[in-house]
Every structure is written in C-alpha cells, then in structure tokens.
Design a protein around this motif. Structure first.
Motif, mmCIF file in Angstrom:
data_model
loop_
_atom_site.group_PDB
_atom_site.id
_atom_site.type_symbol
_atom_site.label_atom_id
_atom_site.label_comp_id
_atom_site.label_asym_id
_atom_site.label_seq_id
_atom_site.Cartn_x
_atom_site.Cartn_y
_atom_site.Cartn_z
ATOM 1 N N MET A 257 31.971 55.758 14.464
ATOM 2 C CA MET A 257 32.070 56.238 15.850
ATOM 3 C C MET A 257 31.079 57.362 16.138
ATOM 4 N N GLU A 258 30.658 58.070 15.102
ATOM 5 C CA GLU A 258 29.670 59.135 15.290
ATOM 6 C C GLU A 258 28.308 58.575 15.709
ATOM 7 N N LYS A 259 28.045 57.322 15.327
ATOM 8 C CA LYS A 259 26.724 56.737 15.576
ATOM 9 C C LYS A 259 26.741 55.563 16.542
ATOM 10 N N ASN A 260 27.908 54.979 16.765
ATOM 11 C CA ASN A 260 28.002 53.765 17.575
ATOM 12 C C ASN A 260 29.103 53.893 18.617
ATOM 13 N N SER B 88 36.294 65.561 16.516
ATOM 14 C CA SER B 88 37.220 64.421 16.561
ATOM 15 C C SER B 88 37.618 64.092 17.999
ATOM 16 N N LEU B 89 37.924 65.113 18.771
ATOM 17 C CA LEU B 89 38.340 64.889 20.156
ATOM 18 C C LEU B 89 37.203 64.332 21.003
ATOM 19 N N ASP B 90 35.985 64.809 20.770
ATOM 20 C CA ASP B 90 34.832 64.256 21.480
ATOM 21 C C ASP B 90 34.683 62.765 21.195
ATOM 22 N N LEU B 91 34.889 62.364 19.937
ATOM 23 C CA LEU B 91 34.783 60.947 19.576
ATOM 24 C C LEU B 91 35.888 60.121 20.239
ATOM 25 N N HIS C 14 47.374 55.423 0.100
ATOM 26 C CA HIS C 14 46.948 56.575 0.910
ATOM 27 C C HIS C 14 45.420 56.714 0.870
ATOM 28 N N ILE C 15 44.839 56.596 -0.299
ATOM 29 C CA ILE C 15 43.380 56.694 -0.455
ATOM 30 C C ILE C 15 42.694 55.572 0.312
ATOM 31 N N THR C 16 43.248 54.372 0.244
ATOM 32 C CA THR C 16 42.691 53.222 0.964
ATOM 33 C C THR C 16 42.713 53.476 2.467
ATOM 34 N N ARG C 17 43.842 53.940 2.979
ATOM 35 C CA ARG C 17 43.965 54.212 4.421
ATOM 36 C C ARG C 17 42.989 55.313 4.852
ATOM 37 N N GLU C 18 42.845 56.348 4.023
ATOM 38 C CA GLU C 18 41.884 57.417 4.336
ATOM 39 C C GLU C 18 40.456 56.879 4.376
ATOM 40 N N ALA C 19 40.111 56.003 3.441
ATOM 41 C CA ALA C 19 38.761 55.426 3.405
ATOM 42 C C ALA C 19 38.496 54.597 4.659
ATOM 43 N N ILE C 20 39.486 53.854 5.090
ATOM 44 C CA ILE C 20 39.346 53.021 6.290
ATOM 45 C C ILE C 20 39.201 53.892 7.529
ATOM 46 N N CYS C 21 40.052 54.902 7.659
ATOM 47 C CA CYS C 21 39.977 55.822 8.805
ATOM 48 C C CYS C 21 38.648 56.577 8.794
ATOM 49 N N GLY C 22 38.242 57.034 7.619
ATOM 50 C CA GLY C 22 36.973 57.742 7.498
ATOM 51 C C GLY C 22 35.799 56.874 7.885
ATOM 52 N N ALA C 23 35.859 55.593 7.526
ATOM 53 C CA ALA C 23 34.776 54.671 7.875
ATOM 54 C C ALA C 23 34.669 54.515 9.389
ATOM 55 N N LEU C 24 35.813 54.315 10.062
ATOM 56 C CA LEU C 24 35.774 54.187 11.524
ATOM 57 C C LEU C 24 35.259 55.471 12.154
ATOM 58 N N TYR C 25 35.729 56.587 11.674
ATOM 59 C CA TYR C 25 35.294 57.888 12.195
ATOM 60 C C TYR C 25 33.772 58.026 12.067
ATOM 61 N N GLN C 26 33.230 57.712 10.889
ATOM 62 C CA GLN C 26 31.781 57.805 10.664
ATOM 63 C C GLN C 26 31.020 56.836 11.559
ATOM 64 N N GLU D 181 31.522 48.583 20.201
ATOM 65 C CA GLU D 181 30.557 47.799 19.425
ATOM 66 C C GLU D 181 30.913 47.707 17.942
ATOM 67 N N ILE D 182 31.833 48.525 17.494
ATOM 68 C CA ILE D 182 32.212 48.543 16.077
ATOM 69 C C ILE D 182 33.165 47.383 15.804
ATOM 70 N N THR D 183 32.883 46.633 14.757
ATOM 71 C CA THR D 183 33.740 45.509 14.386
ATOM 72 C C THR D 183 34.553 45.850 13.139
ATOM 73 N N MET D 184 35.567 45.069 12.904
ATOM 74 C CA MET D 184 36.352 45.245 11.680
ATOM 75 C C MET D 184 35.459 45.017 10.457
ATOM 76 N N THR D 185 34.512 44.105 10.567
ATOM 77 C CA THR D 185 33.574 43.869 9.461
ATOM 78 C C THR D 185 32.749 45.117 9.174
ATOM 79 N N ASP D 186 32.318 45.808 10.233
ATOM 80 C CA ASP D 186 31.587 47.072 10.046
ATOM 81 C C ASP D 186 32.445 48.077 9.285
#
Length: 185
Positions: A34-37, A105-108, A20-32, A41-46
């Motif tokens: 998306m705020e800037k990119n 979240s909805l704007d993103l 659960h913590i791992t999935r949250e970290a991954i989702c949080g990373a994509l969310y963050q 343009e976002i890759t799985m490596t990013d």
C-alpha cells in the motif's frame, strides 16, 4: 506414538506462535504494498509473493484483502483507549497524539478509502441492545472517529494539544447553544 500433555501443549503453543507470525507477515506485506501502490490495484497474488507465505496459508488466514486491512486496523486500534483520562482535554489530546504517532498507517488507510473500517472496528465495542441502545456511546465514538479521520485527511496540521484545545472550545460553544435548548425541553 502418544504425546504427553506437556508435548501437546508445547505443540499447540508453537502453532499459535507460527500462525501469529504468518498473519503478521501477510499484514506487513499488504502494508508495504500500500505504500507504493493503490489499494485497488493490489491483488492477493501480490500479497502472497510479498509475504513469502504460501497461498494456502494466506487463504487459511484471510479470504480477502479487506479481511487483511481489517486486521491491520484492528491491531492499530487495540492500543487506543479513548476514555483513559479524567478530563475532556486530556482524552482528546491523547486521541490526537495517538493518531499523530500512527500517521503513516492512517494516511494509507485514508488513501485506500477504507476509513469506514475504522468506524466498523470502533463500533464493534458497542453493545447492541434493541430495547436500550447505547446512543450516547455511538454518538461519541462517531464524533471522535470522524474528527480524527478529517484531521488525518487535512494532513494533521498543528500539534495534538492545539487540536484538542480547538475541540474543547467547540464543546463550550455547542454547550452554550444546547443548554438553553435542553432547559426548554
């Protein structure tokens, strides 16, 4: 060494929490990200770099970025119960309030052109029966989601109460047109 039943259950629970913590970290990373990119343009490596999770852990949980955004949207919609109030106005006001409280979240999601996933996730709650499809629920869910997405794209003007009043007024106008049509059916 054989584990006791209690040790085995504790290990299982720890694995569930860790996943659960791992999935949250991954989702949080994509969310963050998306705020800037731009989403495209976002890759799985990013995402891997931003999350601090190993590549294998990311791919063990999600095969694509879209799977990650689906999880984000699923978590967003878990708390949304469109039919928890007794009046049409209260239901719509709740929906507008909920979307307003999740505006960022909805704007993103809209910025990433992933609104269709909102529709997909909402439609997952429909029962698909070939001989007796629930067309009324499909119509209502589609109507609600389209209105909410449109309102989001417009910048969510006004208050949730004002938006709900406009919708209820529209229902009245529609019913004045539809009721005579139905009586002639």
């Amino acid at each position: 060494m054989q584990l006791t039943e209690k040790q085995s259950e504790t290990l299982k629970q720890n694995n569930i929490e860790s996943n659960h913590i791992t999935r949250e970290a991954i989702c949080g990373a994509l969310y963050q990200l998306m705020e800037k990119n731009a989403y495209e343009e976002i890759t799985m490596t990013d995402i891997i770099r931003r999350s601090g999770v190993s590549r294998s852990a990311v791919y063990r949980n999600f095969k694509t970025k879209e799977e990650i955004i689906r999880e984000i949207i699923s978590n967003l919609l878990k708390k949304l119960d469109l039919y928890q109030y007794t009046t049409l106005f209260e239901n719509w006001r709740f929906g507008f309030d909920y979307f307003l409280s999740n505006k960022k979240s909805l704007d993103l999601i809209v910025k990433a052109h992933m609104e269709h996933i909102l529709f997909d996730k909402v439609n997952e709650s429909l029962r698909y029966q070939k001989d007796a499809p629930d067309l009324v629920s499909a119509m209502n869910y589609g109507l609600v989601m389209n209105v909410m997405i449109y309102w989001t794209k417009c910048g969510m003007p006004g208050t949730a109460e004002e938006a709900a009043m406009r919708i209820v007024s529209s229902y009245k106008e529609i019913s004045e047109y539809v009721i005579p049509q139905i009586s002639n059916f």
